[in-house]
Design a protein around this motif. Structure first.
Motif, PDB file in Angstrom:
ATOM      1  N   UNK A 100      21.759  30.093  68.155  1.00  0.00           N
ATOM      2  CA  UNK A 100      21.111  30.777  69.274  1.00  0.00           C
ATOM      3  C   UNK A 100      22.124  31.643  70.012  1.00  0.00           C
ATOM      4  N   UNK A 101      21.677  32.816  70.412  1.00  0.00           N
ATOM      5  CA  UNK A 101      22.453  33.704  71.276  1.00  0.00           C
ATOM      6  C   UNK A 101      21.613  33.899  72.523  1.00  0.00           C
TER       7      UNK A 101
ATOM      8  N   UNK B  91      20.166  37.762  57.293  1.00  0.00           N
ATOM      9  CA  UNK B  91      19.204  37.876  56.188  1.00  0.00           C
ATOM     10  C   UNK B  91      17.880  37.230  56.576  1.00  0.00           C
ATOM     11  N   UNK B  92      17.926  36.317  57.530  1.00  0.00           N
ATOM     12  CA  UNK B  92      16.744  35.590  57.979  1.00  0.00           C
ATOM     13  C   UNK B  92      16.084  36.317  59.150  1.00  0.00           C
ATOM     14  N   UNK B  93      14.831  35.968  59.410  1.00  0.00           N
ATOM     15  CA  UNK B  93      14.103  36.554  60.535  1.00  0.00           C
ATOM     16  C   UNK B  93      14.678  36.045  61.860  1.00  0.00           C
ATOM     17  N   UNK B  94      14.835  36.953  62.805  1.00  0.00           N
ATOM     18  CA  UNK B  94      15.300  36.603  64.149  1.00  0.00           C
ATOM     19  C   UNK B  94      14.057  36.337  64.988  1.00  0.00           C
ATOM     20  N   UNK B  95      14.085  35.257  65.753  1.00  0.00           N
ATOM     21  CA  UNK B  95      12.987  34.940  66.659  1.00  0.00           C
ATOM     22  C   UNK B  95      13.505  34.922  68.079  1.00  0.00           C
ATOM     23  N   UNK B  96      12.618  35.203  69.009  1.00  0.00           N
ATOM     24  CA  UNK B  96      12.967  35.148  70.428  1.00  0.00           C
ATOM     25  C   UNK B  96      12.199  34.009  71.067  1.00  0.00           C
TER      26      UNK B  96
ATOM     27  N   UNK C 284      16.442  33.333  74.486  1.00  0.00           N
ATOM     28  CA  UNK C 284      17.372  33.191  73.365  1.00  0.00           C
ATOM     29  C   UNK C 284      16.847  33.897  72.129  1.00  0.00           C
ATOM     30  N   UNK C 285      17.769  34.474  71.391  1.00  0.00           N
ATOM     31  CA  UNK C 285      17.476  34.959  70.045  1.00  0.00           C
ATOM     32  C   UNK C 285      18.034  33.893  69.124  1.00  0.00           C
TER      33      UNK C 285
END
Length: 190
Positions: free
Chosen positions: A167-168, A127-132, A175-176
């Motif tokens: 983090x992935x 639901x939240x924004x993914x950042x890289x 990382x995302x």
């Protein structure tokens, strides 16, 4: 003993196109001309090549209106899931210049299936924004999300700017990560 091409084709399983599947599919990162990611993804799909373009919906606010737009998370990159034959076929598109390679290597770098699965899951259900982040993050505690829409996702609990995030890691790409309350995760057993 010498085998003929026919003997080898009889031993190796074939996919629906009749090509042998001795070379399994793997995830590669194709580099695309700027602002051609969406059209290139559509063309690859029409060619029957599995691809993944990470996009995220954002609300843009102007003085007179609001609009939901799709933002490409990794500009100029498309993930393709290809075998050796399809790997060459992808490069026939004029908008794709080459594959991403590790420094000092000559073959395309492979993104492990498990990392791609986790990344796609995060994009689909967050639901939240993914950042890289391409800057190195220090290793975090291995965790599993136990509550919320990302329930089941495994990753690392890291702190970025004082906030807890899941983090992935993606080989070569950094990382995302996404914000998550600490109460929604539990450490993984070793």
């Amino acid at each position: 003993m010498i085998f003929s091409k026919k003997d080898i084709q009889e031993v190796l399983p074939a996919d629906v196109t009749g090509r042998s599947v001795a070379h399994p599919k793997r995830w590669l990162v194709a580099l695309v001309r700027i602002s051609h990611e969406k059209k290139t993804s559509e063309r690859l799909s029409k060619m029957g090549i599995e691809n993944f373009l990470p996009v995220q919906q954002e609300v843009h606010q102007w003085s007179d209106r609001r609009k939901v737009v799709e933002r490409v998370l990794l500009p100029m990159m498309i993930f393709v899931h290809v075998d050796m034959y399809e790997q060459k076929e992808v490069l026939t598109l004029g908008s794709i210049s080459r594959y991403m390679v590790l420094r000092g290597e000559s073959t395309p770098a492979v993104i492990p299936d498990e990392q791609m699965h986790r990344f796609k899951f995060m994009l689909d259900y967050s639901d939240e924004a993914i950042n890289m982040s391409t800057t190195p993050l220090s290793p975090g505690t291995k965790i599993k999300v136990i509550k919320g829409p990302l329930s089941g996702l495994q990753g690392e609990l890291v702190t970025v700017n004082g906030k807890s995030k899941v983090a992935v890691r993606l080989t070569m790409l950094g990382c995302a990560f996404v914000d998550i309350p600490v109460g929604c995760v539990e450490p993984l057993e070793k």
